[in-house]
Structures are given as structure tokens and as C-alpha cells.
Scaffold this motif. Structure first.
Motif, PDB file in Angstrom:
ATOM      1  N   UNK A 141       0.839  -1.202   0.000  1.00 17.43           N
ATOM      2  CA  UNK A 141       0.000   0.000   0.000  1.00 17.43           C
ATOM      3  C   UNK A 141       0.869   1.245   0.000  1.00 17.43           C
ATOM      4  N   UNK A 142       0.516   2.184  -0.846  1.00 15.92           N
ATOM      5  CA  UNK A 142       1.261   3.437  -0.904  1.00 15.92           C
ATOM      6  C   UNK A 142       0.848   4.333   0.251  1.00 15.92           C
ATOM      7  N   UNK A 143       1.768   5.101   0.787  1.00 17.61           N
ATOM      8  CA  UNK A 143       1.398   6.032   1.851  1.00 17.61           C
ATOM      9  C   UNK A 143       0.476   7.116   1.316  1.00 17.61           C
ATOM     10  N   UNK A 144      -0.332   7.648   2.208  1.00 16.79           N
ATOM     11  CA  UNK A 144      -1.242   8.721   1.819  1.00 16.79           C
ATOM     12  C   UNK A 144      -0.445   9.919   1.323  1.00 16.79           C
ATOM     13  N   UNK A 145      -0.867  10.473   0.205  1.00 16.36           N
ATOM     14  CA  UNK A 145      -0.135  11.612  -0.361  1.00 16.36           C
ATOM     15  C   UNK A 145      -0.296  12.838   0.520  1.00 16.36           C
ATOM     16  N   UNK A 146       0.795  13.565   0.727  1.00 15.29           N
ATOM     17  CA  UNK A 146       0.682  14.813   1.500  1.00 15.29           C
ATOM     18  C   UNK A 146       0.080  15.956   0.690  1.00 15.29           C
ATOM     19  N   UNK A 147      -0.159  15.722  -0.592  1.00 13.63           N
ATOM     20  CA  UNK A 147      -0.694  16.779  -1.449  1.00 13.63           C
ATOM     21  C   UNK A 147      -2.202  16.882  -1.269  1.00 13.63           C
ATOM     22  N   UNK A 148      -2.685  18.111  -1.197  1.00 17.17           N
ATOM     23  CA  UNK A 148      -4.122  18.322  -1.011  1.00 17.17           C
ATOM     24  C   UNK A 148      -4.829  18.389  -2.359  1.00 17.17           C
ATOM     25  N   UNK A 149      -5.899  17.647  -2.502  1.00 16.34           N
ATOM     26  CA  UNK A 149      -6.776  17.745  -3.669  1.00 16.34           C
ATOM     27  C   UNK A 149      -8.200  17.854  -3.160  1.00 16.34           C
ATOM     28  N   UNK A 150      -8.945  18.863  -3.602  1.00 14.74           N
ATOM     29  CA  UNK A 150     -10.320  19.041  -3.114  1.00 14.74           C
ATOM     30  C   UNK A 150     -11.156  17.797  -3.370  1.00 14.74           C
ATOM     31  N   UNK A 151     -11.918  17.334  -2.396  1.00 18.74           N
ATOM     32  CA  UNK A 151     -12.700  16.102  -2.563  1.00 18.74           C
ATOM     33  C   UNK A 151     -13.782  16.203  -3.625  1.00 18.74           C
ATOM     34  N   UNK A 152     -14.197  17.400  -3.981  1.00 14.63           N
ATOM     35  CA  UNK A 152     -15.252  17.553  -4.976  1.00 14.63           C
ATOM     36  C   UNK A 152     -14.785  17.413  -6.408  1.00 14.63           C
ATOM     37  N   UNK A 153     -13.475  17.309  -6.637  1.00 18.74           N
ATOM     38  CA  UNK A 153     -12.964  17.263  -8.003  1.00 18.74           C
ATOM     39  C   UNK A 153     -13.039  15.836  -8.561  1.00 18.74           C
ATOM     40  N   UNK A 154     -14.239  15.463  -8.971  1.00 18.14           N
ATOM     41  CA  UNK A 154     -14.477  14.186  -9.638  1.00 18.14           C
ATOM     42  C   UNK A 154     -14.988  14.479 -11.045  1.00 18.14           C
ATOM     43  N   UNK A 155     -14.854  13.546 -11.966  1.00 15.98           N
ATOM     44  CA  UNK A 155     -15.309  13.808 -13.339  1.00 15.98           C
ATOM     45  C   UNK A 155     -16.764  14.244 -13.415  1.00 15.98           C
ATOM     46  N   UNK A 156     -17.623  13.552 -12.696  1.00 12.31           N
ATOM     47  CA  UNK A 156     -19.049  13.870 -12.775  1.00 12.31           C
ATOM     48  C   UNK A 156     -19.322  15.287 -12.269  1.00 12.31           C
ATOM     49  N   UNK A 157     -18.783  15.621 -11.105  1.00  9.60           N
ATOM     50  CA  UNK A 157     -19.059  16.947 -10.538  1.00  9.60           C
ATOM     51  C   UNK A 157     -18.408  18.051 -11.372  1.00  9.60           C
ATOM     52  N   UNK A 158     -17.231  17.779 -11.895  1.00  7.74           N
ATOM     53  CA  UNK A 158     -16.572  18.796 -12.727  1.00  7.74           C
ATOM     54  C   UNK A 158     -17.406  19.087 -13.974  1.00  7.74           C
TER      55      UNK A 158
ATOM     56  N   UNK B 102     -15.106  27.118 -11.271  1.00  9.42           N
ATOM     57  CA  UNK B 102     -15.686  25.792 -11.501  1.00  9.42           C
ATOM     58  C   UNK B 102     -15.317  24.851 -10.352  1.00  9.42           C
ATOM     59  N   UNK B 103     -14.056  24.916  -9.898  1.00  7.45           N
ATOM     60  CA  UNK B 103     -13.621  24.045  -8.807  1.00  7.45           C
ATOM     61  C   UNK B 103     -14.425  24.317  -7.536  1.00  7.45           C
ATOM     62  N   UNK B 104     -14.687  25.583  -7.245  1.00  7.34           N
ATOM     63  CA  UNK B 104     -15.477  25.924  -6.057  1.00  7.34           C
ATOM     64  C   UNK B 104     -16.913  25.439  -6.205  1.00  7.34           C
TER      65      UNK B 104
ATOM     66  N   UNK C   4      -8.364  28.116   0.139  1.00  6.61           N
ATOM     67  CA  UNK C   4      -9.792  28.026  -0.168  1.00  6.61           C
ATOM     68  C   UNK C   4     -10.480  27.012   0.732  1.00  6.61           C
ATOM     69  N   UNK C   5      -9.828  25.857   0.920  1.00  6.45           N
ATOM     70  CA  UNK C   5     -10.410  24.820   1.768  1.00  6.45           C
ATOM     71  C   UNK C   5     -10.523  25.271   3.218  1.00  6.45           C
ATOM     72  N   UNK C   6      -9.697  26.233   3.599  1.00  9.27           N
ATOM     73  CA  UNK C   6      -9.714  26.687   4.991  1.00  9.27           C
ATOM     74  C   UNK C   6     -10.600  27.898   5.195  1.00  9.27           C
ATOM     75  N   UNK C   7     -10.620  28.831   4.230  1.00  2.00           N
ATOM     76  CA  UNK C   7     -11.212  30.136   4.500  1.00  2.00           C
ATOM     77  C   UNK C   7     -12.420  30.491   3.638  1.00  2.00           C
ATOM     78  N   UNK C   8     -12.704  29.730   2.596  1.00  3.13           N
ATOM     79  CA  UNK C   8     -13.863  30.058   1.763  1.00  3.13           C
ATOM     80  C   UNK C   8     -15.151  29.765   2.525  1.00  3.13           C
ATOM     81  N   UNK C   9     -16.221  30.496   2.260  1.00  2.00           N
ATOM     82  CA  UNK C   9     -17.476  30.246   2.980  1.00  2.00           C
ATOM     83  C   UNK C   9     -18.000  28.833   2.779  1.00  2.00           C
ATOM     84  N   UNK C  10     -17.796  28.257   1.581  1.00  2.14           N
ATOM     85  CA  UNK C  10     -18.320  26.916   1.347  1.00  2.14           C
ATOM     86  C   UNK C  10     -17.558  25.840   2.128  1.00  2.14           C
TER      87      UNK C  10
END
Length: 648
Positions: free
Chosen positions: A19-36, A168-170, A216-222
Motif C-alpha cells: 500500500x502506498x502512503x497517503x499523499x501529503x498533497x491536497x486535492x479538493x474532494x469535490x474534483x471528480x469527473x461527474x461533478x466537474x 468551476x472548482x469551487x 480556499x479549503x480553509x477560508x472560503x465560505x463553502x
């Protein structure tokens, strides 16, 4: 016989890669093909509709199919879509109808590498308005394919792509945590703000240039993440305090905002450095602003002790739609605080202008004085004015002396304290921003439809109650006092009773959005010079734009078709109800007939204000010494005009 297990080479688990270790890079959870794709499709339709409204684009209607339109792009391909025209010349493009024909390369029609569109169907062109073309959902690709059509230069296009991508990402992030209309109707004022989708008119409404993904993940209203704010102490050599109505002494503000032990800790930290607390003012600061802007630009003041970092006061606060405004959710009786945030969002850098911040309490005192001396405003409409009652402004030793410097460098540090909303509500009342009424959930149900259903009123009656709550105080300030607020969706707050029936208005943001008539009126004679110097003045014929463009074009233009679709109230009836409320108010105050004519809300045509043209064609992304303003382009028919039945 050995009982030791023998390794079976057929065991796929044993042969699996570690198993690969969890990546330290942040990717917004909403960025999926369908939602995009879903967020992109909606934003493309909004872009086309709003650019057509501002006449940046000129779609051509099909001769064979009414309501079907075509745009010819730079490469000769054509974008086809269905749209509904509405009041003020607006466009409501159907996101599901966007197709493109005549493309020159595979992959440019919103298709993925497999050659299928987002629904999984082969991109054969089915579904186009004229029977040809493939589904097209990509607003970023649209910008590239229409840069000459849109008359965008290369520098502007580069920045536009960035802002559009982050928007779009937001939107995709909002889709990831979207709630139903019923769930939203149960939320409190502060919590509901985190579910809103942003400015309905401005296409690039969540560009937030300057924020990283983690910011954005920390300070945006959403993000809906409460936070504690650190404070700083600033020497009165750099800082100025202003207060109104019992808060002229900063000590009284701090007594209300800071627990005694917190204030004692602040004073103790200053004393430890040999500094006299009586020579300092306290204010909260946005952590992002401190790290990104204040430490680099105020380094000399920090070094010499003119600015001293302090700990948090411990109260949890929640960012609101304006992103730089925080509501205290631990202590709702404490003031809302507005802080500068040096990010470029919508039209401007979101700082706090020094001169206006200084004058904010004086403006509040004057506006509150008008209300409190007027029985109609005070006792009948009971309008809530969420005043900016105290401010601390911190000068920059260099930038504030350079009038030619970009305005963003003269709005860096300060704070405004605004009266809390919830303490102004009666038992059983609840508040929601006007913008919330435009919100639709993932199933397509509007929050407005949910509230109407809960009220038990017929939809037209509910709308009449909405207009009766909103319009009379705004009209009275306009006609009686030659004064307007900018009643857009974020500044305007609807107060509902326990049955979700609109009953009255609350409004905020006076110093940025209060304007007065440039024609002298007797009611302005008592205006303090400090207020007169800071408020913008406009010709009476243009002063009405703040109600037309802020409320009617900026909110009702979207609410009217929503009510027709979900409540069965035709747009013509919607605008008739608005006009009827204006006429009812005028009949109530016949002595102001000359003001009705001077501030003519029922004129046949009004100027078309444009909120997207500035970014595309006027200021773009260049620095300038003064804040930009909305562009004016041509005129539009007024659905409230007296010369014809109002309608779309």
C-alpha cells in the motif's frame, strides 16, 4: 508433517503491491469527473447568458426553431443552445442544450479520451438545436475558442482562465456537500451562508486570486469551517479609532468584545515588551492576511514594536459570503467583524479603504438617525440597519502617501465592527440573505419553493409579502431622503416569521454601498461633513440604478423565472406585483410626488449596467489607483414602466 503455511503463488493478495502512503498533497474532494462536468455545464450556460445580456456576445436565433440560438466561434464552429428571454433583456440559457457543430479537431466537443460525451453516449451530434453537433460543456474551452469573438487580449485571457477554473472548482466543491432545500430551510443564518453559490450575475464569482487550494479549503465560505482569529496591537502612531453611539471610547468596544482575562493577557504581553497598553489599539486580523501581506509589507512596524502580534480571543467565527466578514457563532451577541483580505474576487481587491473605514461609524450614525426620527421606518417597516459602529484603521507609512500607488496597497489593515443581526430579531423570527432565495438544490428544488410550501400561503400572496417587506423602507429612503443602499443579494436580508413568511428587511454594508443624490435636498442639510465627504453622490436619474441593478436586475431578474417554473407565478404577474408595491408606496406619500418624478423607477428604459464587461474589456487585471466601477452599455426596457403592462 509441517504445519507451517506454504506460500501459494496464486494468492493475489500476497502478490499485491504494498500500500502506498497517503499523499501529503491536497486535492479538493469535490474534483471528480461527474461533478466537474456538471459544474462546467452550468457555468458555461451562465457565461453565455450573462455575456449575451451585456451584449458581449450576440447570439442569432434560429429561423426554424423559436428560442434556439447559435454563436459562430473563432474557428468557424458553432455553439447551439436554447434560451429563454426575460425582463431587462436577460437571457436564461439551458445548460443541457449546449452543443457544438463543425469542430475541426476531435476532443474539442466536450468529449473525453474515449470518444464519449459525459452521459456515456457516443458523440454523434444528437440533441443539437438544429439536429447536428455534439454536447459541449466546457467553459474554459469556450474562452479559447471565442477569444476574438469576445475581443479579449492575451493577458486578460490568461487571467480569465485561472479565475474561471477556480470558480468551476469551487462550484464542484459545493456540489460535493450540497444539501436539499428542506435541509437548507432549517439552517440558521450563519450556516446557510456556507451553502450559497455566489454572485448570480458575475461569471467569475469565485476567482479569489491570491488564495491557494488549501487557503480556499480553509477560508472560503463553502468550507463552512469555524475559526478563531488572532488579534494584534497597533500603536496609535499608525492606527485610528472611530466609534458611534456609545462606542466613541475604544475601551467600551473592547469591554463588549473581549473577556476580561483576554484583555488582561493582551495588556500583559505589551507590558512584557516595555510598551504602554494605553498607546495601542486592538483589532483581529485574518491569518491569511497576516502571513501573506502584513508581515512582508509592515515588517518595519513589526520590528520596532508599532505592531505586536497577540493570541486569539478564543471565539469561533464563521466566514460569510463576502469572505472577509466573520460572524461570531460562540457569542452571537458580539459584533460581526469585517477584515481586509488582499485577494482579487469579483470586481475588486477585497481590502478596506482607509478613508471609508474611518468614516464608517459616522455614516452609520447618520443613517440610523434618519430611521429613528422617522415613524414610518422606525415603527411601521421596523427596518433593521446593521450598522458599522466601530472601526480601526491602520495607515501604511509609505503607501498611504502615494496617491498613484495601486489601490490594493492602501486597503491593507483595519477592522470594522458591525452590529450583530440575531440580537435585532424578535422571538420566532429568522433571517436569510436575499441571495438564498435563488438557491436550488441538487434535485432542482428552489429554497424559495420550500419556504412558500412551509408558509401555507398561495405563491403570489407570498411574493406580495416579500415585496411588501423589502420595498417600502428602500423606497422611503430613496424618495424622502435621496439616499439609496445597494440592495443586492448578499447585503439584503429577509426576515421571516415563524411560518417562513417574509415580514421585514435588514440591510448592511453602509459605508461601501450608501449613495446620495447629487441634487441638494433639505434632508441633507444636517448631514455631517465627514459623512458628506465620503459618500458617493449621483444624479437622481442614475441614483435609481442602485435599486434597479442591485435588486431588480441583480436578484429579481433571476427570481422571476424561478417562480414561474416552480411556483406557477408567470413572470408578467411577478413584475406586476413589484410595480403594485411601488405604486402603493407612492399613494401612501402623495406629498413626495416631485421625488417620485425625480427618482423615476417606472421610466420606460434604464441604462444597462454591466458587471462582466469591466473584467473583459475595461480594467482587466491591471493595477490602478482607484477602485473600478461597473460599466454602462446601452439601455434596456424597464418591466415596471407605466407605458405598457409589465412583463418579461
Amino acid at each position: 508433517m509441517s504445519t507451517t503455511p506454504v506460500h501459494d503463488s496464486s494468492d493475489s493478495t500476497a502478490l499485491a503491491a504494498p500500500a502506498l502512503p497517503h499523499s501529503p498533497l491536497y486535492a479538493p474532494p469535490g474534483l471528480t469527473p461527474h461533478r466537474w462536468r456538471a459544474a462546467s455545464r452550468r457555468l458555461l450556460a451562465k457565461l453565455v447568458g450573462e455575456f449575451a445580456y451585456e451584449e458581449i456576445l450576440a447570439p442569432v436565433e434560429s429561423r426554424r426553431h423559436s428560442g434556439h440560438y447559435t454563436l459562430t466561434l473563432d474557428d468557424g464552429s458553432r455553439l447551439h443552445f436554447r434560451a429563454r428571454r426575460g425582463a431587462y433583456g436577460s437571457w436564461r440559457a439551458d445548460p443541457a442544450s449546449m452543443t457544438r457543430s463543425g469542430e475541426t479537431r476531435a476532443g474539442e466537443a466536450g468529449m473525453d479520451e474515449t470518444g464519449t460525451d459525459e452521459t456515456g453516449a457516443a458523440g454523434t451530434g444528437a440533441g443539437d438545436a438544429d439536429g447536428s453537433g455534439a454536447p459541449f460543456t466546457d467553459p474554459l474551452r469556450f474562452l479559447v475558442l471565442s477569444r476574438r469573438l469576445l475581443r479579449i487580449d492575451g493577458d486578460t485571457l490568461g487571467h480569465l482562465i485561472r479565475e474561471l477554473t477556480t470558480t468551476v472548482a469551487a462550484d464542484a466543491a459545493l456540489d460535493h456537500t450540497a444539501a436539499t432545500a428542506a435541509q437548507l430551510a432549517d439552517l440558521g443564518y450563519a450556516e446557510l451562508e456556507g451553502h450559497q453559490t455566489g454572485h448570480p450575475w458575475i461569471v467569475l464569482n469565485k476567482g479569489r486570486v491570491g488564495f491557494s487550494a488549501t487557503d480556499t479549503a480553509r477560508w472560503a465560505p463553502e468550507a463552512r469551517t469555524p475559526a478563531t482569529l488572532p488579534w494584534i496591537a497597533v500603536s496609535t502612531r499608525l492606527a485610528d479609532y472611530r466609534g458611534s453611539r456609545g462606542l466613541t471610547d475604544p475601551g467600551r468596544l473592547y469591554a463588549a468584545e473581549l473577556d476580561p482575562e483576554v484583555r488582561a493577557a493582551f495588556e500583559g504581553l505589551l507590558a512584557q515588551r516595555g510598551l504602554d497598553p494605553s498607546g495601542y489599539l486592538y483589532l483581529p486580523v485574518h491569518p491569511w492576511q497576516w502571513d501573506e501581506v502584513l508581515v512582508p509589507l509592515y515588517a518595519p512596524a513589526i520590528a520596532d514594536g508599532s505592531i505586536v502580534p497577540l493570541p486569539s480571543d478564543g471565539d469561533l467565527r464563521l466566514p460569510q459570503q463576502s469572505i472577509r466578514t466573520f460572524l461570531n457563532i460562540d457569542r452571537p451577541d458580539r459584533h460581526t467583524v469585517k477584515l481586509p483580505l488582499s485577494i482579487l474576487n469579483t470586481l475588486v481587491w477585497r481590502g478596506l479603504p482607509t478613508r471609508r473605514t474611518l468614516a464608517a461609524p459616522a455614516v452609520t450614525s447618520w443613517v440610523l438617525g434618519l430611521r429613528d426620527a422617522d415613524p414610518f421606518l422606525r415603527d411601521e417597516t421596523r427596518v433593521i440597519l446593521q450598522g458599522e459602529v466601530a472601526s480601526v484603521t491602520v495607515r501604511h507609512p509609505l503607501y498611504d502617501r502615494l496617491p498613484e500607488a495601486p489601490y490594493q496597497y492602501k486597503e491593507l489593515l483595519g477592522a470594522i465592527w458591525r452590529q450583530p443581526l440575531l440580537t435585532s430579531l424578535d422571538p420566532g423570527e429568522r433571517a436569510r440573505t436575499l441571495a438564498a432565495l435563488l438557491h436550488t438544490d441538487p434535485a432542482g428544488r428552489a429554497l424559495t419553493a420550500e419556504l412558500v410550501a412551509r408558509s401555507g400561503l398561495e405563491p403570489a400572496r407570498w411574493l406580495a409579502r416579500l415585496f411588501a417587506a423589502l420595498l417600502p423602507p428602500l423606497l422611503h429612503f430613496l424618495y424622502r431622503y435621496g439616499t439609496v443602499f445597494s440592495p443586492h443579494g448578499e447585503n439584503t436580508i429577509v426576515v421571516f416569521d415563524e411560518h417562513d413568511v417574509p415580514v421585514r428587511l435588514a440591510i448592511k454594508d453602509f459605508v461601501d454601498d450608501v449613495n446620495i443624490s447629487s441634487v441638494p435636498l433639505p434632508e441633507h442639510e444636517s448631514m455631517p461633513a465627514e459623512v458628506r465627504d465620503v459618500l458617493l453622490s449621483e444624479d437622481p436619474g442614475f441614483l435609481i440604478q442602485f435599486i434597479h441593478s442591485g435588486l431588480f436586475v441583480g436578484v429579481f431578474r433571476y427570481l422571476a423565472p424561478l417562480c414561474e417554473e416552480q411556483l406557477g407565478v408567470p413572470e408578467r404577474e411577478f413584475w406586476s406585483l413589484v410595480r403594485a408595491e411601488i405604486l402603493r408606496h407612492q399613494a401612501r406619500f402623495p406629498e413626495l410626488k416631485d421625488r417620485f418624478e425625480a427618482f423615476d423607477l417606472l421610466t420606460p428604459r434604464i441604462e444597462r449596467l454591466c458587471l462582466n464587461r469591466n473584467r473583459l474589456h475595461l480594467d482587466g487585471y491591471r493595477d490602478r489607483a482607484e477602485r473600478p466601477h461597473a460599466a454602462v452599455h446601452g439601455t434596456v426596457e424597464n418591466p415596471l414602466a407605466a407605458h405598457r403592462p409589465p412583463g418579461a
